[in-house]
Design a protein around this motif. Sequence first.
Motif, short mmCIF file in Angstrom:
data_model
loop_
_atom_site.label_atom_id
_atom_site.label_comp_id
_atom_site.label_asym_id
_atom_site.label_seq_id
_atom_site.Cartn_x
_atom_site.Cartn_y
_atom_site.Cartn_z
N ILE A 157 -4.31 3.79 -0.55
CA ILE A 157 -5.41 2.88 -0.98
C ILE A 157 -4.70 1.63 -0.54
O ILE A 157 -5.60 0.66 0.07
CB ILE A 157 -5.84 2.92 -2.15
N THR A 158 -3.72 1.16 -1.20
CA THR A 158 -3.10 -0.27 -1.03
C THR A 158 -2.98 -0.42 0.49
O THR A 158 -3.41 -1.78 0.86
CB THR A 158 -1.59 -0.22 -1.57
N ARG A 159 -2.35 0.19 1.35
CA ARG A 159 -2.34 -0.03 2.51
C ARG A 159 -3.68 -0.25 3.32
O ARG A 159 -3.62 -1.20 4.03
CB ARG A 159 -1.63 1.09 3.45
N ARG A 160 -4.76 0.61 3.00
CA ARG A 160 -5.96 0.32 3.78
C ARG A 160 -6.59 -1.04 3.27
O ARG A 160 -7.35 -1.34 3.96
CB ARG A 160 -7.00 1.54 3.31
N VAL A 161 -6.08 -1.58 1.85
CA VAL A 161 -7.18 -2.65 1.27
C VAL A 161 -6.15 -3.63 2.09
O VAL A 161 -6.84 -4.95 2.49
CB VAL A 161 -6.88 -2.59 -0.05
N ASN A 162 -4.82 -3.91 2.12
CA ASN A 162 -3.98 -4.99 2.10
C ASN A 162 -3.56 -4.81 3.56
O ASN A 162 -2.97 -5.67 4.12
CB ASN A 162 -2.82 -4.87 1.28
N GLY A 163 -3.48 -3.79 4.43
CA GLY A 163 -2.75 -3.66 5.60
C GLY A 163 -1.37 -3.46 5.52
O GLY A 163 -0.38 -3.11 6.61
N GLY A 164 -0.62 -3.38 4.47
CA GLY A 164 0.55 -3.18 4.09
C GLY A 164 0.80 -2.86 2.49
O GLY A 164 -0.09 -2.30 2.01
#
Length: 193
Positions: A157-164
Amino acid sequence: MTLITISALRASGASEKKAEELLDPMRLAAAFYGVDTPLRIAHLLAQGGHESGSYRFSKEIWGPTAAQARYEGRKDLGNVQPGDGHRFCGRSYIQTTGRANYVALRDRLRERFVDVPDFEIDPEVLEQLPWCVIAAFDYWDMRNLNAAADRDEFVLITRRVNGGENGIDDRRRRLVAIKAALALGCEVQPHSV
């Protein structure tokens, strides 16, 4: 009955006043977008709390930084007119950035709601309630993050929201606090998968 509560919003970092202001718009958006389980709510509020500086900012803080200066002229963001980089900076609690994304958001929302403003003509309205809340939930929905939240996939989820994984420790801290406020178990995935 919705599970978004003042205590969950406070655990996400919102002040008491901001939590009260956000409660109804958040509950309406959560019902519409199916963010209707404790895990879905916990993950969305944790990510939104981080991205918005505890729900204090619905507009990107502008420097411009070197990264922000690169928004200008980016065709992938639809920033094709002089000044588009700043005009279409990140807005909403999970930020929408770039002219093309403002247009796409407007068009998606117009398929679902009445009286949706034209974010391309008036981008500042995306900073205001209820649009800053609805846009964040739309972003969540568009990336199918309810399914990831159902599996408690914090890093994904963090990667999908932030890109990283920028700010992952703060996001994790918020998630643990919200889970506690919602009486969920507080286990969160380790730093990387």
